[in-house]
Scaffold this motif. Sequence first.
Motif, PDB file in Angstrom:
ATOM      1  N   LEU A 180       0.846  -1.188   0.000  1.00 60.11           N
ATOM      2  CA  LEU A 180       0.000   0.000   0.000  1.00 60.11           C
ATOM      3  C   LEU A 180       0.891   1.252   0.000  1.00 60.11           C
ATOM      4  N   ILE A 181       0.785   2.074  -1.054  1.00 57.63           N
ATOM      5  CA  ILE A 181       1.584   3.296  -1.148  1.00 57.63           C
ATOM      6  C   ILE A 181       0.615   4.422  -1.486  1.00 57.63           C
ATOM      7  N   CYS A 182       0.403   5.354  -0.573  1.00 53.03           N
ATOM      8  CA  CYS A 182      -0.593   6.373  -0.887  1.00 53.03           C
ATOM      9  C   CYS A 182      -0.387   7.715  -0.189  1.00 53.03           C
ATOM     10  N   TYR A 183      -0.876   8.726  -0.882  1.00 57.26           N
ATOM     11  CA  TYR A 183      -1.044  10.055  -0.293  1.00 57.26           C
ATOM     12  C   TYR A 183      -2.475  10.110   0.256  1.00 57.26           C
ATOM     13  N   SER A 184      -2.611  10.451   1.510  1.00 58.41           N
ATOM     14  CA  SER A 184      -3.959  10.587   2.065  1.00 58.41           C
ATOM     15  C   SER A 184      -4.604  11.898   1.605  1.00 58.41           C
ATOM     16  N   GLY A 185      -3.757  12.817   1.083  1.00 56.20           N
ATOM     17  CA  GLY A 185      -4.269  14.151   0.729  1.00 56.20           C
ATOM     18  C   GLY A 185      -4.414  14.986   1.978  1.00 56.20           C
ATOM     19  N   ASN A 186      -4.729  16.280   1.798  1.00 55.64           N
ATOM     20  CA  ASN A 186      -4.857  17.112   3.002  1.00 55.64           C
ATOM     21  C   ASN A 186      -6.258  16.958   3.614  1.00 55.64           C
ATOM     22  N   PRO A 187      -6.334  17.113   4.933  1.00 51.89           N
ATOM     23  CA  PRO A 187      -7.619  16.894   5.616  1.00 51.89           C
ATOM     24  C   PRO A 187      -8.614  18.037   5.417  1.00 51.89           C
ATOM     25  N   GLN A 188      -8.155  19.158   4.859  1.00 49.85           N
ATOM     26  CA  GLN A 188      -9.034  20.303   4.594  1.00 49.85           C
ATOM     27  C   GLN A 188      -8.508  21.011   3.346  1.00 49.85           C
ATOM     28  N   GLY A 189      -9.338  21.081   2.284  1.00 50.96           N
ATOM     29  CA  GLY A 189      -8.948  21.841   1.105  1.00 50.96           C
ATOM     30  C   GLY A 189      -8.789  23.312   1.464  1.00 50.96           C
TER      31      GLY A 189
END
Length: 384
Positions: free
Chosen positions: A175-184
Motif C-alpha cells: 500500500l503506497i498512498c497520499y492521504s491528501g490534506n484533511p481540509q482543502g
Amino acid sequence: MVQLALDEHADALVIAGDLFDGERLSFPTERFLIAEMGRLEEAGVAVVYGTGNHDAASIQRRAGSIGWPSNVAVVSGPTPQRFPIFGPEGGVVGYVTAAGHAGPRETSDLSLGMTRASGSEPEVALLHSQVSRASGSDRHRPYAPSELAHLMGAGYDYWALGHVHQRQMLWTDPLICYSGNPQGRNFNETGARGCLLVDLRDRAAPLWTFHQTALIRWEILVVEDLDELPSIDALVRHVTRSWETLRRADPGEASTDWVVRVELRGPTPLAGELRNPEEREFLAEELAATLAALWVDVWISETHAPVDVAANAGRDDTLGEALRLLEGLRSGRESVEALLPDELAGLDQASGVATEAYVRELLAGAPAELLTRLLREPSSGGAS
Ligand SMILES: [Mn+2]
C-alpha cells in the motif's frame, strides 16, 4: 482525525509532514495541537510525525520547542528512525519508520535510507516526499523526490506519504498512498478531503478506508445551456438542478459546509446583466441561500448574448472584417504578436508565451461580444 483515531481504537496516528506552516503557528494552534495530542496520549495512541518542507526543523521556530506530550515522536532530520507501536495489551503490534525534512528545500531522496528491519509485525514507512509519478506532482516543487519503484521494493507494508494535497493510491501491494490534506484550502483543492484509516493486522490483505474530515468543501460548478433562460428565476432553478445532480453523485457529509464557484458559460439572454458585478453579487447571494452553501461566487466564462457569429462572418463591413480577423487568430492563420500594442493592461509578467495565452483568453468571447455591441436590433436604437 484525532476523534476518529479514538473511536476506531487506532494504535497509532502518523502525520506525513506540513502539519502547519512554520511561520504561521499561532498561540491557539499551538494550544490546540498539544490538547489534541494529549487526548491521544490519555488513550495510549502513539503519534509519529515526520516533518515536511513547510514545517522543516530549521524553520520551526517555536514549533521546534513545542512541549509535545510523551506519545508524540517528531522526526525532523534525514536519518530514519524506527518506532515500535504498542497494542492495547502492551505488546508490539508494528513499527513506524520515519524520516523528516531538516530544511525547507530538501532535494535528496530520503526514501533511499529507509529499508525495512526484518520482523514478524507490520512495518509502516512515513515520509513527506514527491514521488515522481504521482499525478498532480507538477503542481508541487520536487522536494525530497523519490521513485515509486524503490518504495515498492523497500519491503514496507504501507507507505504513508505527504506533500501532494490530492488523495491518491499509487500502489496497493504494498500500500503506497497520499492521504491528501484533511481540509482543502482553495478552489484548486476541490473534492472530499480527509484521512485514511489503515488496518494492517492481516499483512497479506491490508484494509483501508477514506474518512472525510474537511469542515468546508470547495466546489466548482460549471453550468451551460443558458440560452433558453430569460430570467433570474429560470437561471437559479437551472443552477440548482445542476447542483443537485452533482450532489446526488457525491453528497458529502451532513455537516459539510460548501463554498461554491458557479461558472456560467456560453450564450445567454442575460449576458448583459451578468457582466454587471452588482447583478452577479445579487445572484450569488440568492444561490447561496438556494444551494444551502456557506458562500457562492458567480463567474462568467465566455458568456455572451445568443447571436449567430457564422451568419455574420461574411459581411462586407467593419464587423465582418473584425470577425474574420478573430477567426484568423483563433485558427492560427493570423499572428497574435503582430497585432499587439506596446503595453497590455492587466498582464503581470510579459513573456512571449504568457502574453499570447493572455491575449487569447481575452479574445475568447470576442466574436459574440462584438456582434452584441455592434449589431443592435433596429428596435433598440439601430446600428451605430
Ligand atoms: Mn510539502
